[in-house]
Design a protein around this motif. Structure first.
Motif, mmCIF file in Angstrom:
data_model
loop_
_atom_site.group_PDB
_atom_site.id
_atom_site.type_symbol
_atom_site.label_atom_id
_atom_site.label_comp_id
_atom_site.label_asym_id
_atom_site.label_seq_id
_atom_site.Cartn_x
_atom_site.Cartn_y
_atom_site.Cartn_z
ATOM 1 N N GLU A 26 25.709 21.640 68.763
ATOM 2 C CA GLU A 26 25.374 23.061 68.778
ATOM 3 C C GLU A 26 25.958 23.735 67.536
ATOM 4 N N HIS A 51 12.561 11.974 84.232
ATOM 5 C CA HIS A 51 13.099 13.110 83.493
ATOM 6 C C HIS A 51 11.993 13.686 82.631
ATOM 7 N N THR A 106 11.332 15.462 71.210
ATOM 8 C CA THR A 106 12.680 15.098 71.641
ATOM 9 C C THR A 106 12.932 13.639 71.299
ATOM 10 N N GLU A 163 17.285 17.334 71.696
ATOM 11 C CA GLU A 163 16.212 18.320 71.740
ATOM 12 C C GLU A 163 16.311 19.279 70.553
ATOM 13 N N SER A 209 20.271 20.421 70.903
ATOM 14 C CA SER A 209 20.764 20.258 72.274
ATOM 15 C C SER A 209 20.798 18.774 72.592
ATOM 16 N N VAL A 210 21.927 18.310 73.100
ATOM 17 C CA VAL A 210 22.131 16.895 73.380
ATOM 18 C C VAL A 210 22.485 16.736 74.847
ATOM 19 N N ARG A 211 21.809 15.798 75.502
ATOM 20 C CA ARG A 211 22.081 15.557 76.922
ATOM 21 C C ARG A 211 22.184 14.054 77.170
ATOM 22 N N VAL A 220 22.648 14.682 84.714
ATOM 23 C CA VAL A 220 22.385 15.203 83.364
ATOM 24 C C VAL A 220 23.627 15.946 82.893
ATOM 25 N N GLN A 221 24.175 15.516 81.779
ATOM 26 C CA GLN A 221 25.374 16.137 81.224
ATOM 27 C C GLN A 221 25.075 16.627 79.820
ATOM 28 N N SER A 222 25.271 17.915 79.590
ATOM 29 C CA SER A 222 25.030 18.494 78.269
ATOM 30 C C SER A 222 26.260 18.328 77.386
ATOM 31 N N ASP A 251 28.010 19.616 73.741
ATOM 32 C CA ASP A 251 27.904 20.741 72.807
ATOM 33 C C ASP A 251 28.247 20.361 71.373
#
Length: 220
Positions: free
Chosen positions: A10, A24, A30, A70, A14-16, A3-5, A7
């Motif tokens: 922002e 998951h 979402t 999210e 929130s994006v992953r 899982v990589q966030s 930014d």
């Protein structure tokens, strides 16, 4: 990294990016976009390659490669959200310098490349947007470039035309939150004349996918 966030959206969303996990958990509303050829199970339904949906309080499995957005339900006042976005993100014309974007109420987040996948968020602030029909992606000289767009906030439509003239429109797909239009490119990455047009002020995500042999461009 499973899982990589990111930014880039922002402080608004929130994006992953999720890769190679058996399951998951999804909490709250979402948006999930499947980037893998393998389907993602959502209860007794599935998301196929480059399909997306709003998923709420459940588990998705397995996830070979997906992007999730999210906090999409955090904004009761969308006009206030859009105002903050315009104060935070530069105009797309300022960043990209394309003449078709001059004077257009179109703003963009920073772009990030994760391998051969590029992620950018855009805010389209006027109705109509008049962003201009286009079909070339000159920064990728290798045949096979692909791109899709996922609606985050507001409503729009993705239009395809026979010529560089909206009067030659032959296919139009409505874009509501959580929706991703069908891929419009052929096997060699050739596109028709196309554009995103607003129904309401909007925010959407662009996902660019480079073919083998291509490198992420410098800048945008």
């Amino acid at each position: 990294m499973p899982v990589q966030s990111l930014d880039i959206a922002e402080p608004f969303f929130s994006v992953r990016v999720i890769e190679n996990v058996k399951s998951h958990p999804i909490t709250g509303k979402t948006i999930v976009l499947n980037l893998s050829e393998s389907p993602i199970a959502v209860q007794k339904q599935t998301l196929a390659h480059l399909q997306s949906a709003i998923i709420v309080d459940t588990v998705i499995e397995p996830v070979d490669h997906a992007v999730v957005i999210e906090r999409i339900a955090d904004y009761e006042d969308e006009d206030a959200l859009f105002q903050r976005v315009r104060e935070t993100w530069p105009s797309a014309f300022k960043v990209r310098g394309e003449e078709r974007l001059r004077g257009v109420s179109h703003y963009m987040s920073p772009k990030v490349w994760i391998g051969k996948y590029g992620f950018t968020f855009y805010h389209s602030g006027s109705v109509p947007l008049n962003v201009g029909l286009h079909r070339d992606h000159a920064f990728c000289p290798v045949p096979g470039f692909r791109e899709v767009h996922t609606q985050i906030v507001g409503f729009g439509k993705m239009q395809q035309c026979r010529e560089r003239d909206v009067d030659t429109l032959y296919l139009e797909e409505p874009m509501a939150p959580g929706a991703t239009h069908r891929p419009m490119y052929d096997a060699n990455g050739n596109y028709p004349w196309h554009q995103f047009e607003t129904i309401t002020p909007s925010i959407f995500m662009a996902v660019e996918m480079l073919p083998d042999g291509a490198m992420p461009p410098q800048g945008v």
